[in-house]
Design a protein around this motif. Structure first.
Motif, PDB file in Angstrom:
ATOM      1  N   ILE A 288     -27.465 103.363-105.777  1.00  7.25           N
ATOM      2  CA  ILE A 288     -28.816 102.954-105.394  1.00  7.25           C
ATOM      3  C   ILE A 288     -29.465 104.048-104.551  1.00  7.25           C
ATOM      4  CG2 ILE A 288     -30.183 101.210-104.196  1.00  7.25           C
ATOM      5  CD1 ILE A 288     -27.882  99.252-104.659  1.00  7.25           C
ATOM      6  N   ASP A 289     -30.693 104.389-104.892  1.00  5.71           N
ATOM      7  CA  ASP A 289     -31.437 105.402-104.149  1.00  5.71           C
ATOM      8  C   ASP A 289     -32.812 104.840-103.812  1.00  5.71           C
ATOM      9  OD1 ASP A 289     -31.440 108.493-103.468  1.00  5.71           O
ATOM     10  OD2 ASP A 289     -33.416 108.025-104.276  1.00  5.71           O
ATOM     11  N   LEU A 290     -33.236 105.036-102.566  1.00  7.17           N
ATOM     12  CA  LEU A 290     -34.549 104.545-102.142  1.00  7.17           C
ATOM     13  C   LEU A 290     -35.638 105.495-102.628  1.00  7.17           C
ATOM     14  CD1 LEU A 290     -33.711 103.506 -98.465  1.00  7.17           C
ATOM     15  CD2 LEU A 290     -33.626 102.110-100.534  1.00  7.17           C
ATOM     16  N   ALA A 313     -29.037  98.927 -94.862  1.00  7.78           N
ATOM     17  CA  ALA A 313     -27.595  98.716 -94.931  1.00  7.78           C
ATOM     18  C   ALA A 313     -27.230  97.264 -94.641  1.00  7.78           C
ATOM     19  CB  ALA A 313     -26.884  99.645 -93.947  1.00  7.78           C
ATOM     20  N   GLU A 314     -27.864  96.678 -93.633  1.00  7.52           N
ATOM     21  CA  GLU A 314     -27.584  95.283 -93.293  1.00  7.52           C
ATOM     22  C   GLU A 314     -28.031  94.352 -94.416  1.00  7.52           C
ATOM     23  OE1 GLU A 314     -26.152  92.034 -91.512  1.00  7.52           O
ATOM     24  OE2 GLU A 314     -25.785  94.146 -91.002  1.00  7.52           O
ATOM     25  N   ARG A 315     -29.195  94.641 -94.991  1.00 11.39           N
ATOM     26  CA  ARG A 315     -29.683  93.816 -96.094  1.00 11.39           C
ATOM     27  C   ARG A 315     -28.744  93.930 -97.294  1.00 11.39           C
ATOM     28  NH1 ARG A 315     -35.982  93.937 -97.567  1.00 11.39           N
ATOM     29  NH2 ARG A 315     -36.003  92.885 -95.539  1.00 11.39           N
ATOM     30  N   LEU A 316     -28.184  95.120 -97.500  1.00 13.96           N
ATOM     31  CA  LEU A 316     -27.250  95.327 -98.603  1.00 13.96           C
ATOM     32  C   LEU A 316     -25.956  94.551 -98.360  1.00 13.96           C
ATOM     33  CD1 LEU A 316     -27.210  96.939-101.231  1.00 13.96           C
ATOM     34  CD2 LEU A 316     -26.100  98.805-100.000  1.00 13.96           C
ATOM     35  N   ARG A 352     -29.902  94.595-110.453  1.00 14.84           N
ATOM     36  CA  ARG A 352     -31.303  94.163-110.354  1.00 14.84           C
ATOM     37  C   ARG A 352     -31.511  93.259-109.139  1.00 14.84           C
ATOM     38  NH1 ARG A 352     -34.250  95.892-114.339  1.00 14.84           N
ATOM     39  NH2 ARG A 352     -33.346  96.342-116.393  1.00 14.84           N
ATOM     40  N   GLN A 353     -30.541  92.410-108.849  1.00 15.27           N
ATOM     41  CA  GLN A 353     -30.659  91.548-107.677  1.00 15.27           C
ATOM     42  C   GLN A 353     -30.668  92.374-106.395  1.00 15.27           C
ATOM     43  OE1 GLN A 353     -27.295  88.971-108.252  1.00 15.27           O
ATOM     44  NE2 GLN A 353     -28.357  87.649-109.725  1.00 15.27           N
ATOM     45  N   LEU A 354     -29.815  93.395-106.339  1.00 18.01           N
ATOM     46  CA  LEU A 354     -29.767  94.244-105.152  1.00 18.01           C
ATOM     47  C   LEU A 354     -31.063  95.030-104.986  1.00 18.01           C
ATOM     48  CD1 LEU A 354     -26.106  95.589-105.458  1.00 18.01           C
ATOM     49  CD2 LEU A 354     -26.953  93.868-103.868  1.00 18.01           C
ATOM     50  N   VAL A 355     -31.580  95.571-106.087  1.00 13.80           N
ATOM     51  CA  VAL A 355     -32.837  96.324-106.034  1.00 13.80           C
ATOM     52  C   VAL A 355     -33.978  95.415-105.592  1.00 13.80           C
ATOM     53  CG1 VAL A 355     -34.573  97.450-107.478  1.00 13.80           C
ATOM     54  CG2 VAL A 355     -32.173  98.112-107.671  1.00 13.80           C
ATOM     55  N   ALA A 356     -33.985  94.177-106.110  1.00 12.07           N
ATOM     56  CA  ALA A 356     -35.033  93.235-105.706  1.00 12.07           C
ATOM     57  C   ALA A 356     -34.928  92.896-104.222  1.00 12.07           C
ATOM     58  CB  ALA A 356     -34.926  91.964-106.543  1.00 12.07           C
ATOM     59  N   THR A 357     -33.698  92.750-103.726  1.00 15.33           N
ATOM     60  CA  THR A 357     -33.504  92.453-102.307  1.00 15.33           C
ATOM     61  C   THR A 357     -33.999  93.598-101.434  1.00 15.33           C
ATOM     62  OG1 THR A 357     -31.588  91.063-102.781  1.00 15.33           O
ATOM     63  CG2 THR A 357     -31.782  91.918-100.544  1.00 15.33           C
ATOM     64  N   ALA A 373     -36.509 100.713-104.832  1.00 16.77           N
ATOM     65  CA  ALA A 373     -35.221 101.372-105.031  1.00 16.77           C
ATOM     66  C   ALA A 373     -34.963 101.529-106.519  1.00 16.77           C
ATOM     67  CB  ALA A 373     -34.099 100.573-104.376  1.00 16.77           C
ATOM     68  N   SER A 374     -34.186 102.534-106.849  1.00 17.40           N
ATOM     69  CA  SER A 374     -33.746 102.750-108.230  1.00 17.40           C
ATOM     70  C   SER A 374     -32.227 102.705-108.255  1.00 17.40           C
ATOM     71  CB  SER A 374     -34.244 104.102-108.755  1.00 17.40           C
ATOM     72  OG  SER A 374     -35.656 104.156-108.769  1.00 17.40           O
ATOM     73  N   ALA A 375     -31.668 102.112-109.306  1.00 19.43           N
ATOM     74  CA  ALA A 375     -30.217 101.941-109.383  1.00 19.43           C
ATOM     75  C   ALA A 375     -29.706 102.360-110.750  1.00 19.43           C
ATOM     76  CB  ALA A 375     -29.831 100.493-109.100  1.00 19.43           C
ATOM     77  N   GLY A 376     -28.539 102.986-110.737  1.00 13.58           N
ATOM     78  CA  GLY A 376     -27.845 103.339-111.966  1.00 13.58           C
ATOM     79  C   GLY A 376     -26.510 102.632-112.024  1.00 13.58           C
ATOM     80  N   VAL A 377     -26.133 102.172-113.210  1.00  9.99           N
ATOM     81  CA  VAL A 377     -24.906 101.401-113.386  1.00  9.99           C
ATOM     82  C   VAL A 377     -23.991 102.126-114.360  1.00  9.99           C
ATOM     83  CG1 VAL A 377     -23.935  99.182-114.086  1.00  9.99           C
ATOM     84  CG2 VAL A 377     -26.189  99.259-112.992  1.00  9.99           C
TER      85      VAL A 377
END
Length: 709
Positions: A288-290, A313-316, A352-357, A373-377
């Motif tokens: 995940i990258d902001l 970090a806390e939200r994650l 997607r849930q983490l990016v939405a959070t 945020a953008s995320a790669g899986v």
């Protein structure tokens, strides 16, 4: 038993219990202790020495207990030199039952002082019983069986005692550490680093045991009142070991957020992959990258950026699904390990849930910020079979998500420029550029009056072994590898050389060259283009650079300065692929362009889709209100031509006019059309439909992600 953890819940040294083994250890230890006590009492032996020796040992034990309670740490994980040295000394002098009583006194008292750790205390006490019992058996195998009434006094030791002491110490350490490791599980974050660090610590403990234990034995038999003084070296030894442990933890922890770091992630991932392979399951890594976090640092300062990262970090941590583990890799980049993933789809759903959070509003000193945020899986074993490979491929997917502004992307090999095949193609492309084997073809743009409005330079490469390589493929490789500036220089040099030749023969037609955002962000790019124009003797108005609005997504100020420099030199700018980006109207106001090109995705269905027709109409009206010319890409049939003319479009480009042609054919086409202009009816009579191979090329001429042609 439930999972056991170190005192710090955020510690990267967290462990998960292996079901069944802790209970078995406790049962076996209780049985062994009960049998030993019954036998000792049955033989008429005392359980513990009395008088001065017993009380001195009790005082020393109490000091050690107080020290361990003050540490506030788990006594056994990583080893405690004080408890181990005292226990082994009592074992050598009086046998394994008195040694067990000392150990249990320490465990019970420490566990009582920290009531929430009593389950761990029971496990550690059981492990110590078995370790001491094993060491006692090792001594018995050497013919030494000390008791309270008949201790093994140092005065009776000879050279044969040395290997016995060493054997007892090594047996005790090996059994206790092995049982702890296995009972608390193999799923240990950073297991490899911890194992190396633990071995170094145990070597230090072993040296301390060999050095201090015999001295305790000597003092206990000659001057027992001095035994409490051993608290000083024993406490010092413990402090040294705990400092070593703390440093080992720091090496696995991000100092700002407290999350584990990259080293921990890699080693924890190795462990998770081993387990997944044995179970025939999948594991996944989410990177995940902001987006645009740099602007927060630049605007509000690095301290504000750090506070923002703490909130992220806390939200994650809170949003992690059960069993998942998070790490910070550095900067604004985080990773989430899913040790078990049902499928690629489920891993993508978690991402997607983490990016939405993370995209929910954040409060920073009263200022509400929204960070996307953008995320790669990447998924094991589908995408990689090792930790490093999984991390690399999650990184590739993450950057693809950033480029496409899609939020989350799953790794796809065909979009990865780092595969061996694509790396080989990259090397071949570099050599082809150096050898001048890459060609430019030119596709005309014509107005509805038949006037040739210009040409667009499109790059073509025929590989000596693979044949024709799609521009979409090799341009993407160049863009991701850093070869893009070299490719742009090559295209500009070749195009300007051709323009100079045409102008020398009386063919004065402007040529458009696509440039990528990376080119625009390169310092000195505007000056380099002006110098190249001067060297070829080509007026700036004969060159047009096609850009996309993505040039403003990163470092917009530098992009604006470069574009202003280019237009200041007289170079015309065209906005390509209009309508496929984000905030197009906002960007259009900030870009110094004189021409707007409507993307072929809107033109293709113009005649059959009312919404696309309305988009094209609005785009034409908007561009004309801003004083811009409008060019429609991908015009392939008469009906689309008619509709574009009715909507007021200025020029068209596509197969209906002509396919992209090599320089010689372009020259002949220009001479023919220069004499009588281009007419649609005449073209349909004289020009046949493009060959299939040309059609295949044309489809790759304007991919939405293609920065340069």
């Amino acid at each position: 038993m439930k999972p056991t953890e170190s005192a710090d819940p955020a510690s990267p040294l967290r462990r998960v219990a292996v079901p069944g083994l802790p209970a078995l250890v406790v049962v076996v230890a209780v049985a062994a202790l009960t049998a030993g006590v019954i036998r000792i009492l049955g033989d008429g032996h005392a359980l513990f020495p009395d008088a001065t020796v017993g009380w001195s040992l009790a005082v020393l034990t109490g000091i050690i207990v107080g020290h361990l309670v003050a540490l506030g740490r788990d006594r056994w994980w990583g080893g405690t030199g004080s408890g181990a040295a005292l226990t082994l000394a009592v074992l050598l002098l009086y046998g394994w039952i008195p040694a067990v009583l000392v150990s249990l006194a320490v465990v019970v008292l420490v566990s009582t002082a920290r009531r929430h750790r009593w389950k761990q205390g029971v496990l550690h006490g059981a492990v110590d019983i078995l370790g001491i019992g094993a060491a006692g058996l090792a001594l018995a195998a050497c013919g030494t069986v000390p008791t309270v009434e008949e201790p093994w006094l140092p005065g009776t030791w000879d050279f044969s005692a040395v290997p016995q002491v060493i054997l007892a110490a090594l047996t005790y350490l090996a059994v206790t550490r092995a049982l702890i490791w296995y009972s608390r599980g193999s799923r240990d974050g950073g297991l490899r680093t911890i194992a190396r660090t633990a071995l170094a610590r145990q070597a230090l403990v072993g040296v301390a045991l060999l050095g201090i234990t015999p001295l305790i034995c000597v003092v206990a038999t000659t001057m027992p009142l001095l035994l409490p003084l051993f608290a000083v070296p024993l406490v010092a030894l413990d402090s040294t070991l705990w400092i070593a442990r703390a440093r080992a933890e720091e090496q696995l922890r991000d100092p700002l957020t407290g999350l584990p770091n990259r080293q921990w992630l890699l080693e924890r991932t190795w462990t998770a992959l081993d387990e997944a392979e044995r179970a025939g399951a999948r594991s996944a890594l989410v990177l995940i990258d902001l987006d645009r976090f740099r602007s927060v640092n630049d605007t509000l300062g690095h301290l504000a950026g750090d506070r923002l990262l703490l909130q992220v970090a806390e939200r994650l941590r809170v949003a992690l699904p059960r069993g998942a583990e998070a790490a910070r890799l550095g900067g604004d980049e985080f990773a989430v390990l899913l040790p078990t993933a049902d499928s690629t789809t489920s891993a993508q759903r978690v991402a997607r849930q983490l990016v939405a959070t993370l995209g929910s509003p954040l409060d920073l000193d009263g200022l509400t910020l929204v960070l996307e945020a953008s995320a790669g899986v990447a998924v094991f074993p589908d995408h990689a079979l090792d930790a490093e490979g999984l991390l690399r491929r999650a990184d590739v997917a993450m950057y693809q998500a950033k480029r496409d502004r899609s939020g989350v992307e799953v790794y796809e090999a065909k979009r990865d420029g780092n595969t061996p095949d694509r790396l080989g193609l990259l090397g071949d492309l570099r050599r082809a550029l150096d050898a001048g084997e890459v060609e430019l073809h030119y596709q005309p743009k014509v107005g509805f009056d038949g006037r040739v409005a210009g040409l667009e330079a499109l790059v073509r490469w025929v590989h000596p072994e693979r044949g024709r390589v799609s521009p979409d493929e090799f341009i993407a490789i160049a863009e991701s590898s850093g070869l893009m500036p070299h490719l742009t220089e090559y295209v500009l040099e070749t195009a300007l050389c051709q323009v100079a030749q045409w102008r020398a023969t009386g063919l004065e037609v402007p040529v458009a060259v696509n440039v990528s955002p990376r080119d625009v962000h390169t310092p000195g790019f505007a000056g380099a283009v002006a110098a190249r124009l001067a060297r070829h003797g080509v007026p700036p108005g004969a060159l047009q650079l096609e850009i996309t609005e993505h040039v403003l997504l990163e470092d917009p100020q530098r992009a604006a300065d470069t574009l202003a420099g280019l237009t200041g030199h007289g170079v015309k700018m065209s906005l390509d692929d209009f309508g496929t980006g984000y905030s197009s109207l906002v960007h259009l106001r900030r870009l110094p362009v004189s021409e707007l090109k409507i993307d072929r995705s809107f033109v293709a269905r113009l005649a059959v889709d009312a919404e696309d027709a309305e988009i094209v109409r609005c785009t034409v009206d908007l561009a004309h209100s801003l004083g811009l010319l409008v060019v429609a890409e991908g015009v392939e049939d008469d009906e689309t031509w008619e509709r574009l003319r009715d909507l007021g479009c200025d020029a068209v480009q596509g197969w209906l006019v002509a396919a992209a042609m090599p320089p010689d054919e372009t020259t002949a086409w220009l001479r023919l059309r220069g004499e009588r202009g281009w007419h649609r009816v005449a073209a349909s009579e004289e020009d046949t439909e493009p060959e299939p191979e040309h059609a295949a090329i044309e489809e790759a001429d304007h991919p939405s992600s293609q920065p340069v042609n």
